[in-house]
Design a protein around this motif. Structure first.
Motif, PDB file in Angstrom:
ATOM      1  N   SER A  96       0.370  -0.854   0.224  1.00  0.00           N
ATOM      2  CA  SER A  96      -0.199   0.241   0.086  1.00  0.00           C
ATOM      3  C   SER A  96       1.489   0.960   0.005  1.00  0.00           C
ATOM      4  O   SER A  96       0.341   1.923  -0.821  1.00  0.00           O
ATOM      5  CB  SER A  96      -1.181  -0.625   1.475  1.00  0.00           C
ATOM      6  OG  SER A  96      -1.445   1.306   1.313  1.00  0.00           O
ATOM      7  N   SER A  97       1.731   1.526   0.970  1.00  0.00           N
ATOM      8  CA  SER A  97       2.891   2.044   1.109  1.00  0.00           C
ATOM      9  C   SER A  97       4.092   2.713  -0.627  1.00  0.00           C
ATOM     10  O   SER A  97       3.851   3.504  -0.851  1.00  0.00           O
ATOM     11  CB  SER A  97       3.837   2.198   2.118  1.00  0.00           C
ATOM     12  OG  SER A  97       4.880   3.163   2.041  1.00  0.00           O
ATOM     13  N   VAL A  98       4.148   1.504  -1.507  1.00  0.00           N
ATOM     14  CA  VAL A  98       4.651   1.696  -2.290  1.00  0.00           C
ATOM     15  C   VAL A  98       3.673   2.354  -3.361  1.00  0.00           C
ATOM     16  O   VAL A  98       3.755   3.314  -4.282  1.00  0.00           O
ATOM     17  CB  VAL A  98       5.097   0.566  -2.841  1.00  0.00           C
ATOM     18  CG1 VAL A  98       5.685   0.293  -4.358  1.00  0.00           C
ATOM     19  CG2 VAL A  98       6.663  -0.013  -1.850  1.00  0.00           C
ATOM     20  N   TYR A  99       2.667   1.676  -3.450  1.00  0.00           N
ATOM     21  CA  TYR A  99       1.336   2.007  -4.512  1.00  0.00           C
ATOM     22  C   TYR A  99       0.992   3.543  -4.372  1.00  0.00           C
ATOM     23  O   TYR A  99       0.918   4.417  -5.166  1.00  0.00           O
ATOM     24  CB  TYR A  99       0.291   0.902  -4.307  1.00  0.00           C
ATOM     25  CG  TYR A  99      -0.840   1.666  -5.002  1.00  0.00           C
ATOM     26  CD1 TYR A  99      -0.656   1.240  -6.512  1.00  0.00           C
ATOM     27  CD2 TYR A  99      -2.285   2.052  -4.715  1.00  0.00           C
ATOM     28  CE1 TYR A  99      -1.985   1.753  -7.350  1.00  0.00           C
ATOM     29  CE2 TYR A  99      -2.962   2.564  -5.472  1.00  0.00           C
ATOM     30  CZ  TYR A  99      -3.295   1.952  -6.259  1.00  0.00           C
ATOM     31  OH  TYR A  99      -4.321   2.343  -7.833  1.00  0.00           O
ATOM     32  N   THR A 100       0.716   4.006  -2.904  1.00  0.00           N
ATOM     33  CA  THR A 100       0.322   5.732  -2.765  1.00  0.00           C
ATOM     34  C   THR A 100       1.337   6.035  -2.893  1.00  0.00           C
ATOM     35  O   THR A 100       1.448   7.275  -3.501  1.00  0.00           O
ATOM     36  CB  THR A 100       0.166   5.418  -0.578  1.00  0.00           C
ATOM     37  OG1 THR A 100      -0.721   4.895  -0.793  1.00  0.00           O
ATOM     38  CG2 THR A 100       0.016   7.381  -1.062  1.00  0.00           C
ATOM     39  N   ALA A 101       2.603   5.945  -2.806  1.00  0.00           N
ATOM     40  CA  ALA A 101       4.199   6.740  -2.743  1.00  0.00           C
ATOM     41  C   ALA A 101       4.278   7.167  -4.529  1.00  0.00           C
ATOM     42  O   ALA A 101       4.606   7.718  -5.179  1.00  0.00           O
ATOM     43  CB  ALA A 101       5.533   5.882  -2.423  1.00  0.00           C
ATOM     44  N   GLY A 102       3.890   6.194  -5.379  1.00  0.00           N
ATOM     45  CA  GLY A 102       3.913   5.455  -6.850  1.00  0.00           C
ATOM     46  C   GLY A 102       3.159   6.584  -7.925  1.00  0.00           C
ATOM     47  O   GLY A 102       3.327   6.508  -8.849  1.00  0.00           O
ATOM     48  N   LEU A 103       1.918   6.762  -7.551  1.00  0.00           N
ATOM     49  CA  LEU A 103       1.114   7.149  -8.341  1.00  0.00           C
ATOM     50  C   LEU A 103      -0.042   7.767  -7.281  1.00  0.00           C
ATOM     51  O   LEU A 103      -0.294   8.882  -8.265  1.00  0.00           O
ATOM     52  CB  LEU A 103      -0.369   5.852  -8.329  1.00  0.00           C
ATOM     53  CG  LEU A 103       0.138   4.493  -9.062  1.00  0.00           C
ATOM     54  CD1 LEU A 103      -0.487   3.121  -8.810  1.00  0.00           C
ATOM     55  CD2 LEU A 103       0.538   4.443 -10.344  1.00  0.00           C
ATOM     56  N   THR A 104       1.190   8.917  -6.596  1.00  0.00           N
ATOM     57  CA  THR A 104       0.848  10.343  -6.186  1.00  0.00           C
ATOM     58  C   THR A 104       1.057  10.923  -7.052  1.00  0.00           C
ATOM     59  O   THR A 104       2.300  10.753  -7.198  1.00  0.00           O
ATOM     60  CB  THR A 104       0.555  10.270  -4.767  1.00  0.00           C
ATOM     61  OG1 THR A 104      -0.073  11.474  -4.525  1.00  0.00           O
ATOM     62  CG2 THR A 104       2.377  10.106  -3.930  1.00  0.00           C
ATOM     63  N   ASP A 105       0.154  12.356  -7.064  1.00  0.00           N
ATOM     64  CA  ASP A 105       0.948  13.450  -7.145  1.00  0.00           C
ATOM     65  C   ASP A 105       1.891  14.660  -6.290  1.00  0.00           C
ATOM     66  O   ASP A 105       1.734  15.536  -6.874  1.00  0.00           O
ATOM     67  CB  ASP A 105      -0.115  14.935  -8.740  1.00  0.00           C
ATOM     68  CG  ASP A 105       0.209  13.312  -9.659  1.00  0.00           C
ATOM     69  OD1 ASP A 105       0.795  12.895  -9.582  1.00  0.00           O
ATOM     70  OD2 ASP A 105      -1.090  13.596 -10.813  1.00  0.00           O
ATOM     71  N   ALA A 106       1.258  14.221  -4.620  1.00  0.00           N
ATOM     72  CA  ALA A 106       1.335  14.804  -3.797  1.00  0.00           C
ATOM     73  C   ALA A 106       2.606  14.738  -3.435  1.00  0.00           C
ATOM     74  O   ALA A 106       3.631  14.140  -3.335  1.00  0.00           O
ATOM     75  CB  ALA A 106       0.329  14.697  -2.372  1.00  0.00           C
TER      76      ALA A 106
END
Length: 171
Positions: free
Chosen positions: A143-153
């Motif tokens: 989840s952390s990898v997915y969030t960090a890789g696909l976010t524009d934040a």
């Protein structure tokens, strides 16, 4: 002229001079004695700086000998330490103490900040039973990898999502 009547005075007795004073009064300085005295004074003037240098050199030599002795003691200590490291039991003990190595199946306890008084920061009651966490770490990592890789934040915006687990797993 008138004469004054004569009064009798007690006879004045001088204290007997000491032996040293009598010797000094009878001392006569001859040419030979004066020459010998001048030679002694000249020898002292010539030899005094050399004697001072001799004393300084003796002190420096004593300091250097002390430094050599200290260095030899240090070398002996290092030789003893090298001899200890050649002992397999000592190497094993150092690995256990310094690197926290344990044999398979051993349980090791590490006491941190052992000052004798436990400090409770959040004032929650201490449990007597061992508790386990029910977090699936594989899902949390993905989840952390997915969030960090696909976010524009920005990283500052993501900092808030890491702290709250409900926001991080919703992405």
């Amino acid at each position: 002229m008138s004469r004054q009547p004569r009064t009798e005075r007690a006879p004045v007795t001088l204290a007997e001079p000491s032996r040293g004073a009598a010797w000094l009064r009878n001392f006569r300085l001859s040419g030979f004695a004066l020459t010998a005295l001048l030679l002694i004074v000249a020898a002292l003037v010539v030899l005094a700086p050399r004697f001072k240098t001799l004393v300084e050199q003796r002190q420096q030599l004593a300091q250097l000998e002390q430094q050599v002795q200290d260095a030899q003691d240090q070398v002996d200590e290092l030789d003893e330490e090298v001899a200890r490291w050649s002992d397999p039991a000592y190497v094993e003990a150092q690995a256990r103490d310094r690197l926290y190595y344990v044999y398979p199946g051993d349980v090791s306890y590490l006491v941190i900040d052992d000052d004798g008084t436990p400090e409770a920061e959040d004032e929650l009651p201490i449990s007597d039973s061992i508790q386990t966490t029910r977090v699936d770490w594989v899902t949390a990592l993905l989840s952390s990898v997915y969030t960090a890789g696909l976010t524009d934040a920005t990283p500052q915006q993501l900092d808030g999502t890491i702290d709250s687990p409900t926001q991080g797993s919703s992405g």
